[in-house]
Design a protein around this motif. Structure first.
Motif, PDB file in Angstrom:
ATOM      1  N   SER A  15       0.829  -1.211   0.000  1.00  0.00           N
ATOM      2  CA  SER A  15       0.000   0.000   0.000  1.00  0.00           C
ATOM      3  C   SER A  15       0.862   1.260   0.000  1.00  0.00           C
ATOM      4  N   ALA A  16       1.921   1.269   0.817  1.00  0.00           N
ATOM      5  CA  ALA A  16       2.773   2.456   0.969  1.00  0.00           C
ATOM      6  C   ALA A  16       3.668   2.692  -0.242  1.00  0.00           C
ATOM      7  N   PHE A  17       3.798   1.694  -1.116  1.00  0.00           N
ATOM      8  CA  PHE A  17       4.617   1.888  -2.318  1.00  0.00           C
ATOM      9  C   PHE A  17       3.757   2.098  -3.566  1.00  0.00           C
ATOM     10  N   PHE A  18       2.757   1.250  -3.750  1.00  0.00           N
ATOM     11  CA  PHE A  18       2.039   1.271  -5.026  1.00  0.00           C
ATOM     12  C   PHE A  18       0.977   2.360  -5.117  1.00  0.00           C
ATOM     13  N   ILE A  19       0.382   2.788  -4.003  1.00  0.00           N
ATOM     14  CA  ILE A  19      -0.541   3.942  -4.064  1.00  0.00           C
ATOM     15  C   ILE A  19       0.226   5.198  -4.494  1.00  0.00           C
ATOM     16  N   PRO A  20       1.394   5.526  -3.878  1.00  0.00           N
ATOM     17  CA  PRO A  20       2.152   6.702  -4.336  1.00  0.00           C
ATOM     18  C   PRO A  20       2.631   6.613  -5.786  1.00  0.00           C
ATOM     19  N   ILE A  21       3.122   5.428  -6.212  1.00  0.00           N
ATOM     20  CA  ILE A  21       3.663   5.335  -7.570  1.00  0.00           C
ATOM     21  C   ILE A  21       2.559   5.528  -8.612  1.00  0.00           C
ATOM     22  N   VAL A  22       1.363   5.005  -8.313  1.00  0.00           N
ATOM     23  CA  VAL A  22       0.229   5.172  -9.238  1.00  0.00           C
ATOM     24  C   VAL A  22      -0.221   6.628  -9.274  1.00  0.00           C
ATOM     25  N   LEU A  23      -0.360   7.252  -8.100  1.00  0.00           N
ATOM     26  CA  LEU A  23      -0.804   8.655  -8.054  1.00  0.00           C
ATOM     27  C   LEU A  23       0.244   9.586  -8.669  1.00  0.00           C
ATOM     28  N   GLY A  24       1.533   9.303  -8.434  1.00  0.00           N
ATOM     29  CA  GLY A  24       2.595  10.093  -9.059  1.00  0.00           C
ATOM     30  C   GLY A  24       2.560   9.976 -10.569  1.00  0.00           C
ATOM     31  N   TYR A  25       2.312   8.756 -11.049  1.00  0.00           N
ATOM     32  CA  TYR A  25       2.200   8.532 -12.506  1.00  0.00           C
ATOM     33  C   TYR A  25       1.007   9.303 -13.077  1.00  0.00           C
ATOM     34  N   LEU A  26      -0.111   9.295 -12.374  1.00  0.00           N
ATOM     35  CA  LEU A  26      -1.314   9.990 -12.848  1.00  0.00           C
ATOM     36  C   LEU A  26      -1.089  11.501 -12.922  1.00  0.00           C
ATOM     37  N   VAL A  27      -0.340  12.044 -11.951  1.00  0.00           N
ATOM     38  CA  VAL A  27      -0.029  13.481 -11.976  1.00  0.00           C
ATOM     39  C   VAL A  27       0.798  13.820 -13.208  1.00  0.00           C
ATOM     40  N   GLY A  28       1.844  13.024 -13.457  1.00  0.00           N
ATOM     41  CA  GLY A  28       2.674  13.249 -14.640  1.00  0.00           C
ATOM     42  C   GLY A  28       1.881  13.155 -15.929  1.00  0.00           C
ATOM     43  N   SER A  29       0.996  12.150 -16.001  1.00  0.00           N
ATOM     44  CA  SER A  29       0.160  11.975 -17.201  1.00  0.00           C
ATOM     45  C   SER A  29      -0.785  13.147 -17.395  1.00  0.00           C
ATOM     46  N   TYR A  30      -1.386  13.613 -16.298  1.00  0.00           N
ATOM     47  CA  TYR A  30      -2.342  14.726 -16.376  1.00  0.00           C
ATOM     48  C   TYR A  30      -1.682  15.985 -16.939  1.00  0.00           C
ATOM     49  N   PHE A  31      -0.405  16.190 -16.593  1.00  0.00           N
ATOM     50  CA  PHE A  31       0.306  17.379 -17.062  1.00  0.00           C
ATOM     51  C   PHE A  31       1.065  17.145 -18.366  1.00  0.00           C
ATOM     52  N   GLY A  32       0.750  16.026 -19.038  1.00  0.00           N
ATOM     53  CA  GLY A  32       1.258  15.805 -20.389  1.00  0.00           C
ATOM     54  C   GLY A  32       2.718  15.408 -20.492  1.00  0.00           C
ATOM     55  N   GLN A  33       3.284  14.827 -19.432  1.00  0.00           N
ATOM     56  CA  GLN A  33       4.681  14.373 -19.493  1.00  0.00           C
ATOM     57  C   GLN A  33       4.764  13.050 -20.265  1.00  0.00           C
ATOM     58  N   ASP A  34       5.942  12.759 -20.825  1.00  0.00           N
ATOM     59  CA  ASP A  34       6.095  11.491 -21.557  1.00  0.00           C
ATOM     60  C   ASP A  34       6.098  10.326 -20.571  1.00  0.00           C
ATOM     61  N   VAL A  35       5.947   9.118 -21.122  1.00  0.00           N
ATOM     62  CA  VAL A  35       5.740   7.927 -20.288  1.00  0.00           C
ATOM     63  C   VAL A  35       6.883   7.711 -19.294  1.00  0.00           C
ATOM     64  N   MET A  36       8.139   7.798 -19.767  1.00  0.00           N
ATOM     65  CA  MET A  36       9.276   7.532 -18.881  1.00  0.00           C
ATOM     66  C   MET A  36       9.378   8.570 -17.765  1.00  0.00           C
ATOM     67  N   SER A  37       9.122   9.837 -18.108  1.00  0.00           N
ATOM     68  CA  SER A  37       9.150  10.891 -17.078  1.00  0.00           C
ATOM     69  C   SER A  37       8.082  10.660 -16.026  1.00  0.00           C
ATOM     70  N   THR A  38       6.885  10.265 -16.456  1.00  0.00           N
ATOM     71  CA  THR A  38       5.790  10.040 -15.504  1.00  0.00           C
ATOM     72  C   THR A  38       6.096   8.858 -14.590  1.00  0.00           C
ATOM     73  N   ILE A  39       6.716   7.810 -15.161  1.00  0.00           N
ATOM     74  CA  ILE A  39       7.078   6.654 -14.328  1.00  0.00           C
ATOM     75  C   ILE A  39       8.110   7.064 -13.282  1.00  0.00           C
ATOM     76  N   PHE A  40       9.084   7.884 -13.675  1.00  0.00           N
ATOM     77  CA  PHE A  40      10.115   8.318 -12.729  1.00  0.00           C
ATOM     78  C   PHE A  40       9.555   9.272 -11.677  1.00  0.00           C
ATOM     79  N   ILE A  41       8.584  10.091 -12.060  1.00  0.00           N
ATOM     80  CA  ILE A  41       7.909  10.931 -11.059  1.00  0.00           C
ATOM     81  C   ILE A  41       7.242  10.026 -10.029  1.00  0.00           C
ATOM     82  N   GLY A  42       6.528   9.006 -10.514  1.00  0.00           N
ATOM     83  CA  GLY A  42       5.872   8.053  -9.614  1.00  0.00           C
ATOM     84  C   GLY A  42       6.867   7.328  -8.729  1.00  0.00           C
TER      85      GLY A  42
END
Length: 410
Positions: A100-127
């Motif tokens: 829970s403490a790892f995958f909830i943040p990584i998913v929400l971080g990825y969604l933030v990157g996606s919402y702001f139009g970042q490329d896939v690799m950048s969004t994964i690294f943000i997550g």
């Protein structure tokens, strides 16, 4: 606007001297305020770099020293972890908190990157940077609060270990597929191939661990063999050299199969324990490594991050605020939900989530590696540095209040 001093290229060792002295000075100031020294060291780099004075630039020589700093920091983090503790973090209800403490943040971080139009690799690294917890920072904060050996403190450490191991594993996969043409088939094929390589390496680690356990059943067998080797070797600091050879073997294996060297260094240093080599030898190695890292290489690495940091590169302020907000909320929520599922009470679950919120060393190491590999740009890198600093600065204050609340109820 940076206050540009007259352009003057100083010799390498003059730059190194200025950077080290100012980094150690700022680090000392931070430690006096009960904050990690790395915050002051980064601020020293920011002051000397393009954001403010534009006085020192990141040269190839400084990059090499920074790489050595990363290497030693990862070893120190690995020495804090025992493979038995990883198994413990995956048993019973602990696994619910860890996931829970790892995958909830990584998913929400990825969604933030996606919402702001970042490329896939950048969004994964943000997550990934949002999801990680810096184990060495967590240990330091809990020690300062006198809560390292408390039940909540032990759970925070256990989950942080899980987070670090998973994050570095994902990092290895991402670095291996970064140059693949971004089609679903290519990425899937590259990911499978990387997972197979990682599995092969982990099998080597597991077999080495099993062999070590078997040898360790003979009382002090490995420690005695190590003493025999050291008595045969006449050079100074032979113990340090022997341990480094062991770690470098695994770092070389991971590099040879296309994974980043820190994966091998991290897992190899986890195999070194006091039960294996003796408490005296481990303490000597830990102290020597710590002195080299914290006295010289780590300050240069963190000051180097400050030199790379460019506040002027940040144009997308809503994304910056979103990354900071999601890093706070997702980690606290992830730890809290995991704690509640594990049947911990409200206050303990909240303290658990807050304690996992410090990013610090490991997040900055990962962000730095991604930046050097060209996976994230200067703007995203600078945002992740700010996020790491803010979460690390705020965690001791918030966690102290959370523990006071728990103690009142007790």
């Amino acid at each position: 606007m940076p206050f540009n001093v007259p352009s003057l290229e100083l010799p390498f060792f003059a730059n190194l001297l200025i950077l080290l002295v100012l980094a150690r000075l700022f680090g000392e100031i931070m430690e006096r305020f009960k904050q990690p020294a790395m915050i002051g060291e980064i601020l020293a780099g920011v002051l000397l770099g393009p954001t403010v004075l534009n006085f020192i630039h990141r040269t190839e020589e400084l990059k090499v020293i920074s790489e050595l700093g990363v290497f030693l920091l990862v070893i120190i983090a690995g020495l804090e972890i025992h493979l038995d503790e990883i198994v413990k973090s995956m048993k019973g209800r602990n696994i619910v908190i860890s996931i829970s403490a790892f995958f909830i943040p990584i998913v929400l971080g990825y969604l933030v990157g996606s919402y702001f139009g970042q490329d896939v690799m950048s969004t994964i690294f943000i997550g990934l940077c949002v999801a990680i917890t810096a184990l060495p920072v967590s240990i330091r904060i809990l020690m300062d609060l006198g809560k390292l050996n408390s039940p909540v403190g032990q759970k925070i450490i256990s989950v942080a270990i899980f987070d670090d191991v998973i994050a570095l594993t994902i990092l290895g996969i991402l670095l291996d597929i970064k140059d693949v043409e971004p089609t679903f088939a290519n990425i899937t094929q590259a990911t499978i191939f990387t997972v197979l390589k990682l599995t092969f390496f982990l099998l080597i680690i597991i077999l080495t661990y099993k062999m070590i356990q078997k040898l360790a059943q003979k009382e002090n067998f490995i420690e005695n063999q190590l003493n025999n080797i050291l008595s045969f070797l006449k050079g100074k600091e032979s113990l340090f050299a022997v341990f480094f050879v062991f770690i470098l073997i695994f770092a070389t294996i991971t590099e040879s199969i296309g994974l980043h060297f820190i994966i091998g260094a991290f897992f190899a240093s986890m195999l070194i324990s006091k039960e294996l080599v003796g408490e005296k030898h481990l303490e000597t190695f830990h102290n020597t490594t710590n002195s080299m890292a914290m006295g010289f290489l780590a300050p240069i690495f963190f000051a180097g991050i400050g030199l790379e940091f460019q506040f002027s590169s940040i144009q997308n302020y809503p994304l910056l605020l979103a990354i900071i907000a999601v890093s706070f909320l997702s980690k606290i929520i992830g730890g809290y939900i995991g704690g509640r599922f594990a049947r911990l009470n409200h206050k303990v679950s909240l303290a658990l989530g807050i304690g996992l919120n410090a990013r610090g060393i490991m997040e900055l190491v990962i962000a730095n590696i991604a930046y050097k590999a060209g996976i994230i740009n200067t703007e995203i890198f600078s945002m992740l540095v700010i996020m790491g600093l803010i979460t690390t600065l705020s965690t001791p204050f918030l966690l102290k209040r959370a523990f006071k609340s728990i103690d009142k109820v007790a």
